[in-house]
Motif scaffolding. Structure first.
Motif, PDB file in Angstrom:
ATOM      1  N   SER A   1       0.829  -1.206   0.000  1.00 35.33           N
ATOM      2  CA  SER A   1       0.000   0.000   0.000  1.00 35.33           C
ATOM      3  C   SER A   1       0.861   1.252   0.000  1.00 35.33           C
ATOM      4  O   SER A   1       0.618   2.195  -0.765  1.00 35.33           O
ATOM      5  CB  SER A   1      -0.915   0.008   1.233  1.00 35.33           C
ATOM      6  OG  SER A   1      -1.828  -1.056   1.188  1.00 35.33           O
ATOM      7  N   PHE A   2       1.885   1.253   0.835  1.00 31.41           N
ATOM      8  CA  PHE A   2       2.773   2.410   0.900  1.00 31.41           C
ATOM      9  C   PHE A   2       3.558   2.582  -0.401  1.00 31.41           C
ATOM     10  O   PHE A   2       3.713   3.694  -0.914  1.00 31.41           O
ATOM     11  CB  PHE A   2       3.746   2.262   2.072  1.00 31.41           C
ATOM     12  CG  PHE A   2       4.731   3.399   2.192  1.00 31.41           C
ATOM     13  CD1 PHE A   2       4.336   4.613   2.716  1.00 31.41           C
ATOM     14  CD2 PHE A   2       6.039   3.245   1.761  1.00 31.41           C
ATOM     15  CE1 PHE A   2       5.235   5.664   2.810  1.00 31.41           C
ATOM     16  CE2 PHE A   2       6.942   4.290   1.848  1.00 31.41           C
ATOM     17  CZ  PHE A   2       6.531   5.511   2.379  1.00 31.41           C
ATOM     18  N   GLY A   3       4.038   1.477  -0.945  1.00 26.30           N
ATOM     19  CA  GLY A   3       4.802   1.549  -2.185  1.00 26.30           C
ATOM     20  C   GLY A   3       3.976   2.039  -3.351  1.00 26.30           C
ATOM     21  O   GLY A   3       4.433   2.876  -4.146  1.00 26.30           O
ATOM     22  N   ILE A   4       2.749   1.546  -3.466  1.00 29.09           N
ATOM     23  CA  ILE A   4       1.868   1.980  -4.553  1.00 29.09           C
ATOM     24  C   ILE A   4       1.520   3.453  -4.391  1.00 29.09           C
ATOM     25  O   ILE A   4       1.508   4.219  -5.362  1.00 29.09           O
ATOM     26  CB  ILE A   4       0.598   1.109  -4.586  1.00 29.09           C
ATOM     27  CG1 ILE A   4       0.957  -0.309  -5.028  1.00 29.09           C
ATOM     28  CG2 ILE A   4      -0.444   1.698  -5.512  1.00 29.09           C
ATOM     29  CD1 ILE A   4      -0.161  -1.304  -4.858  1.00 29.09           C
ATOM     30  N   SER A   5       1.254   3.865  -3.160  1.00 26.19           N
ATOM     31  CA  SER A   5       0.923   5.267  -2.905  1.00 26.19           C
ATOM     32  C   SER A   5       2.085   6.172  -3.307  1.00 26.19           C
ATOM     33  O   SER A   5       1.883   7.238  -3.904  1.00 26.19           O
ATOM     34  CB  SER A   5       0.574   5.461  -1.431  1.00 26.19           C
ATOM     35  OG  SER A   5      -0.527   4.670  -1.071  1.00 26.19           O
TER      36      SER A   5
END
Length: 483
Positions: free
Chosen positions: A291-295
């Motif tokens: 989630s953090f990487g995609i964001s």
């Protein structure tokens, strides 16, 4: 006090051009569009993957056709300037009208996607509340606006760092899917067996699926929009497109195969965050990492979109179709007021929306403009055949782009007409009415000039020196007011 010798700088070379193009292309689309493509493909896996491959081909054809605009007129906001030169002020204003709303709409949508990906892991058993999503989206949006005011080279270096995160995430998803299929687990391979035997979509559904898939490639015009800040644009723009877009196409197909190897079509179309749902199946404990990487990867896309939109407003201001203040630059050679206006509009649009419909309507407007660009290109070739063109696209690509635009615009309207399409075209062509009002109301006002001067002092900006005669006259008038 006015700062002299202000102008946009040519500081983006081939390397940073590739970085910007890769970042803006691989944004929110690959994490959102798979849902829409699969839905309009009638849950047919083979058709869905074929749509993604077709979108890659169509994007390359369209991007290479548009490249002639930026190389023939190597200035920021080249598509807008090109339309004004080829089809006239009214058509140029129509494109400005569409993008004045379309850019903030896309930025707001992507900001909400980011906040959803960040917050959703904290609400594993229910949807995330709207209020924290909106607050986080606004915080991210304004932070990126401030970053853009630091100049195009700062944005390019930020993208260089963020692209590493983006490549890591996409490669992880792609390689995981390949490994799962290579292992040959029955439940993973079975989805691809006899996939062509599933229900086939109709022509209108294929057009809708193409619009969804092409959304994932939106932003390929970033280099044309900032052509005035690219070193040797006649060579670097086409080379960057040929280098980056095929690589993105391969990654997109592999990512979709990975999604389908882990999730069922029903799970994909019911997921608000496809990649998070995918990670929940593969490594549940690492869901927050993806989630953090995609964001982080989508943040870079928004940053490029703000950059591109601000250059459109900058050029429209120079051409007299937006207030003069939008073309003034700060000490970092950035149009601060144009960036602020975009951020304010996007902030107003951060509301709950159906992403699939947003993609559909923004895609419709995009391909109306693409068709106009190609018509203008043909007209200018006929009227001014001796105009210097460092890069000249082949005519089959131009006619192919026009055919693609007509298919994507007309097919859904003919096969499955809906009232929403009428509303969409009313909005698009209401820009012509806006142009008539603009012409009649374009009277010089002392009050408005004073407001411009106060804004110039507030934002600490100065007019650029590469203005045309009309703008130069306006600059002299502003200096007289200061004195």
């Amino acid at each position: 006090m006015l700062i002299k010798n202000m102008q946009l700088l040519r500081s983006i070379g081939f390397f940073h051009g590739n970085i910007l193009l890769f970042c803006v292309t691989t944004g929110a689309g690959i994490f959102v569009s798979p849902k829409g493509v699969l839905k309009y493909s009638s849950l047919n896996i083979a058709v869905s993957l074929s749509i993604w491959a077709a979108c890659a081909v169509l994007t390359i054809i369209s991007a290479l056709s548009l490249a002639e605009l930026g190389t023939t007129f190597p200035r920021s906001g080249a598509p807008y300037y090109f339309l004004k030169r080829s089809l006239g002020s009214s058509v140029a204003f129509l494109s400005l009208w569409i993008k004045f709303f379309m850019y903030p709409l896309g930025i707001a949508t992507q900001s909400l996607i980011i906040s959803t990906y960040i917050i959703q892991p904290f609400y594993t058993r229910c949807p995330a509340p709207e209020l924290p999503k909106k607050c986080l989206a606004l915080a991210i949006l304004w932070s990126l606006g401030l970053l853009n005011t630091r100049g195009v080279l700062t944005v390019a270096w930020f993208q260089t760092i963020s692209v590493l995160m983006k490549i890591t995430i996409l490669c992880f998803i792609s390689l995981t899917g390949i490994v799962l299929l290579g292992i040959g687990k029955k439940e993973n391979v079975a989805k691809f067996e006899n996939s062509f035997d599933a229900e086939l979509p109709g022509a209108s559904q294929i057009a809708e699926a193409l619009l969804q898939g092409l959304f994932a490639y939106s932003g390929t015009s970033i280099l044309i929009n900032i052509a005035g800040e690219i070193k040797n644009p006649g060579e670097n723009i086409p080379k960057a497109l040929i280098t980056v877009l095929p690589m993105v196409a391969v990654v997109y197909v592999l990512v979709n195969i990975s999604y389908l190897a882990v999730l069922t079509p029903q799970e994909i179309i019911s997921a608000d965050a496809v990649a998070v749902t995918w990670m929940d199946k593969v490594i549940p404990s690492m869901q927050w990492v993806i989630s953090f990487g995609i964001s982080t990867s989508i943040v870079s896309n928004i940053c490029c979109t703000v950059l591109s939109a601000s250059r459109l407003f900058y050029t429209a201001s120079q051409e007299g179709q937006l207030p003069l203040i939008f073309s003034m630059l700060n000490n970092y050679f950035s149009p601060t007021v144009a960036i602020t206006q975009i951020i304010i509009l996007a902030s107003c649009l951060i509301i709950a929306s159906d992403l699939i419909n947003l993609i559909k309507y923004s895609g419709l407007a995009t391909w109306v403009l693409r068709g106009l660009y190609m018509i203008g290109l043909l007209k200018l070739r006929y009227q001014d055949p001796n105009l210097p063109r460092p890069y000249k696209v082949r005519l089959p690509f131009v006619f192919g782009s026009i055919a693609i635009s007509l298919f994507l615009i007309l097919t859904p309207m003919i096969h499955s007409p809906k009232i929403e399409y009428i509303y969409g075209f009313i909005f698009i062509f209401s820009g012509l009415l806006g142009y008539r009002l603009h012409v009649h109301l374009n009277q010089r006002s002392v009050c408005f000039d004073k407001i411009t001067c106060y804004l110039q002092l507030l934002f600490n900006v100065s007019p650029p020196e590469d203005q045309d005669e009309r703008i130069s006259t306006g600059k002299k008038h502003l200096e007289e007011i200061f004195l």
